[in-house]
Design a protein around this motif. Structure first.
Motif, PDB file in Angstrom:
ATOM      1  N   TYR A 110       0.846  -1.183   0.000  1.00 34.41           N
ATOM      2  CA  TYR A 110       0.000   0.000   0.000  1.00 34.41           C
ATOM      3  C   TYR A 110       0.890   1.244   0.000  1.00 34.41           C
ATOM      4  CZ  TYR A 110      -4.473  -2.278   1.134  1.00 34.41           C
ATOM      5  OH  TYR A 110      -5.637  -3.015   1.094  1.00 34.41           O
TER       6      TYR A 110
ATOM      7  N   PHE B  57       3.802   0.849   2.581  1.00 41.09           N
ATOM      8  CA  PHE B  57       3.556  -0.168   3.600  1.00 41.09           C
ATOM      9  C   PHE B  57       3.380  -1.529   2.954  1.00 41.09           C
ATOM     10  CE2 PHE B  57       3.015   2.450   7.325  1.00 41.09           C
ATOM     11  CZ  PHE B  57       2.632   3.682   6.825  1.00 41.09           C
TER      12      PHE B  57
ATOM     13  N   GLY C 272       3.460  -3.645   7.955  1.00 36.36           N
ATOM     14  CA  GLY C 272       4.787  -3.264   8.413  1.00 36.36           C
ATOM     15  C   GLY C 272       4.771  -1.830   8.892  1.00 36.36           C
TER      16      GLY C 272
ATOM     17  N   TYR D 118      -8.435   1.725  12.081  1.00 37.47           N
ATOM     18  CA  TYR D 118      -7.019   1.604  12.396  1.00 37.47           C
ATOM     19  C   TYR D 118      -6.558   2.878  13.103  1.00 37.47           C
ATOM     20  CZ  TYR D 118      -6.701  -2.054   8.755  1.00 37.47           C
ATOM     21  OH  TYR D 118      -6.852  -3.182   8.003  1.00 37.47           O
TER      22      TYR D 118
ATOM     23  N   GLN E 112      -2.792   4.993  13.487  1.00 32.08           N
ATOM     24  CA  GLN E 112      -1.446   5.071  12.959  1.00 32.08           C
ATOM     25  C   GLN E 112      -0.616   5.994  13.829  1.00 32.08           C
ATOM     26  OE1 GLN E 112      -0.874   7.021   9.107  1.00 32.08           O
ATOM     27  NE2 GLN E 112       0.772   5.607   8.608  1.00 32.08           N
TER      28      GLN E 112
ATOM     29  N   GLY F  87       6.046   5.911  12.850  1.00 39.52           N
ATOM     30  CA  GLY F  87       7.021   4.825  12.849  1.00 39.52           C
ATOM     31  C   GLY F  87       6.473   3.477  13.296  1.00 39.52           C
ATOM     32  N   MET F  88       5.169   3.387  13.449  1.00 35.49           N
ATOM     33  CA  MET F  88       4.604   2.139  13.986  1.00 35.49           C
ATOM     34  C   MET F  88       3.668   1.444  13.010  1.00 35.49           C
ATOM     35  SD  MET F  88       6.076   1.804  16.785  1.00 35.49           S
ATOM     36  CE  MET F  88       5.167   0.412  17.432  1.00 35.49           C
ATOM     37  N   GLY F  89       3.451   1.985  11.850  1.00 36.29           N
ATOM     38  CA  GLY F  89       2.523   1.369  10.918  1.00 36.29           C
ATOM     39  C   GLY F  89       1.086   1.530  11.391  1.00 36.29           C
ATOM     40  N   LEU F  90       0.219   0.679  10.902  1.00 39.32           N
ATOM     41  CA  LEU F  90      -1.200   0.738  11.263  1.00 39.32           C
ATOM     42  C   LEU F  90      -1.550  -0.427  12.173  1.00 39.32           C
ATOM     43  CD1 LEU F  90      -1.085   2.313   8.414  1.00 39.32           C
ATOM     44  CD2 LEU F  90      -3.533   1.892   8.385  1.00 39.32           C
TER      45      LEU F  90
ATOM     46  N   LEU G 254      -4.884  -2.413  13.906  1.00 35.98           N
ATOM     47  CA  LEU G 254      -6.326  -2.573  13.783  1.00 35.98           C
ATOM     48  C   LEU G 254      -6.983  -2.446  15.150  1.00 35.98           C
ATOM     49  CD1 LEU G 254      -8.677  -3.310  11.856  1.00 35.98           C
ATOM     50  CD2 LEU G 254      -8.277  -5.695  12.473  1.00 35.98           C
TER      51      LEU G 254
ATOM     52  N   TYR H 132     -13.116  -4.156  13.792  1.00 36.84           N
ATOM     53  CA  TYR H 132     -13.598  -4.349  12.448  1.00 36.84           C
ATOM     54  C   TYR H 132     -15.022  -4.913  12.486  1.00 36.84           C
ATOM     55  CZ  TYR H 132     -12.500  -9.352  12.924  1.00 36.84           C
ATOM     56  OH  TYR H 132     -12.455 -10.662  13.337  1.00 36.84           O
TER      57      TYR H 132
ATOM     58  N   LYS I  85     -13.139  -7.307  17.903  1.00 39.62           N
ATOM     59  CA  LYS I  85     -11.944  -6.583  18.301  1.00 39.62           C
ATOM     60  C   LYS I  85     -10.779  -6.904  17.382  1.00 39.62           C
ATOM     61  CE  LYS I  85     -13.242  -6.646  23.176  1.00 39.62           C
ATOM     62  NZ  LYS I  85     -12.888  -7.139  24.537  1.00 39.62           N
TER      63      LYS I  85
ATOM     64  N   PHE J 283      -7.729   5.983  10.973  1.00 41.99           N
ATOM     65  CA  PHE J 283      -8.209   5.721   9.625  1.00 41.99           C
ATOM     66  C   PHE J 283      -9.332   4.709   9.661  1.00 41.99           C
ATOM     67  CE2 PHE J 283      -5.341   8.051   7.022  1.00 41.99           C
ATOM     68  CZ  PHE J 283      -4.145   8.097   7.720  1.00 41.99           C
TER      69      PHE J 283
ATOM     70  N   GLN K  42      -8.534  -2.822   0.623  1.00 36.71           N
ATOM     71  CA  GLN K  42      -9.239  -1.940   1.532  1.00 36.71           C
ATOM     72  C   GLN K  42      -9.144  -0.500   1.029  1.00 36.71           C
ATOM     73  OE1 GLN K  42      -8.065  -2.694   5.587  1.00 36.71           O
ATOM     74  NE2 GLN K  42      -8.338  -4.896   5.361  1.00 36.71           N
TER      75      GLN K  42
ATOM     76  N   PHE L 149      -9.395   3.366   2.009  1.00 30.79           N
ATOM     77  CA  PHE L 149      -9.190   4.146   3.220  1.00 30.79           C
ATOM     78  C   PHE L 149      -9.772   5.553   3.101  1.00 30.79           C
ATOM     79  CE2 PHE L 149      -6.294   1.800   6.013  1.00 30.79           C
ATOM     80  CZ  PHE L 149      -5.995   0.723   5.193  1.00 30.79           C
ATOM     81  N   GLY L 150     -10.274   6.037   4.223  1.00 35.09           N
ATOM     82  CA  GLY L 150     -10.645   7.433   4.307  1.00 35.09           C
ATOM     83  C   GLY L 150      -9.411   8.296   4.527  1.00 35.09           C
ATOM     84  N   PRO L 151      -9.586   9.620   4.569  1.00 40.01           N
ATOM     85  CA  PRO L 151      -8.448  10.545   4.675  1.00 40.01           C
ATOM     86  C   PRO L 151      -7.879  10.660   6.080  1.00 40.01           C
ATOM     87  CG  PRO L 151     -10.487  11.760   4.568  1.00 40.01           C
ATOM     88  CD  PRO L 151     -10.853  10.321   4.364  1.00 40.01           C
TER      89      PRO L 151
END
Lengths: 116, 114
Positions: free
Chosen positions: A36, A90, A107, B35, B37, B40-43, B45, B48, B57, B90, B103, B105-107
């Motif tokens: 992504y 990502f 990641g 999600y 964010q 430096g840690m990514g996303l 969850l 859902y 969860k 997000f 997926q 994603f919204g802004p």
């Protein structure tokens, strides 16, 4: 549980140069793999995906990625980078075969800067 | 076709306040996700949903609640906001089956808790 490692936090390339972003995954079987891209201030957009079959997959915006089972890798490549490719990238993994819920593990991302 | 929309874009909360982050999609997707964010840690969850009335969860659900009364809407509720909830949030949606991995994603909503 699956995990994803992107070894490079930040990469800088010159416009027109080639690009390779690294991604390694940990999973017991063959996972589903994804890249992504997130442009500044935006949500994520899917670049490409691998489920099975041909290990070289083509995506949008001229990107491609190659799945290498022996190296547990799914590296993203582009032959000639454009300034508009500056973004955060990502890698993500999901259980293959549709096992479990449809959840992605991401990641930590690689930020790409492009020098004009 | 607006895709996934999120409101608000930015919000500052005081510790202990509560708020709801709104998310709406117009693609008739069954699956929706929240999600967070962190730099430096990514996303990660949070929660859902695989359809109206069904939620579950994710990896980091503590401090959050969700509901899914319609296909289109998936609000995220923060009760008793804490500084650790400062993040960018997000919302995403997807179809079912293997296409669920694509997926949309919204802004994002940038939330600061002070």
């Amino acid at each position: 549980a699956q995990s994803v490692t992107q070894p490079d936090i930040h990469i800088t390339v010159s416009e027109g140069a080639s690009l390779e972003l690294r991604c390694n995954y940990s999973y017991g079987a063959t996972p589903y793999l994804f890249w992504y891209v997130q442009s500044p201030g935006q949500g994520l957009q899917l670049l490409l995906k691998y489920f099975s079959g041909d290990t070289l997959v083509q995506g949008i915006k001229g990107f491609e990625a190659e799945f290498k089972r022996s190296q547990s890798s799914f590296n993203l490549r582009k032959p000639s980078v454009h300034w508009s490719d500056a973004a955060e990238y990502f890698c993500a993994v999901a259980p293959g075969g549709g096992a479990g819920s449809y959840q992605l593990t991401f990641g930590k991302g690689t930020k790409l800067s492009v020098i004009p | 076709n607006a895709g996934v929309t999120q409101t608000p874009k930015f919000r500052i909360l005081k510790i202990g306040q509560s708020m709801t982050l709104q998310c709406t999609q117009d693609m008739n997707h069954n699956y929706m996700y929240w999600y967070r964010q962190d730099p430096g840690m990514g996303l990660k969850l949070i929660y859902y949903s695989v359809g109206a009335g069904i939620t579950d969860k994710g990896e980091v659900p503590n401090g959050y609640n969700v509901s899914r009364s319609t296909t289109e809407d998936f609000p995220l509720r923060l009760e008793l906001a804490a500084p650790s909830q400062t993040s960018v949030y997000f919302c995403a949606s997807s179809d079912s089956g293997r296409t669920s991995y694509e997926q949309y994603f919204g802004p994002g909503t940038r939330l600061t808790v002070t």
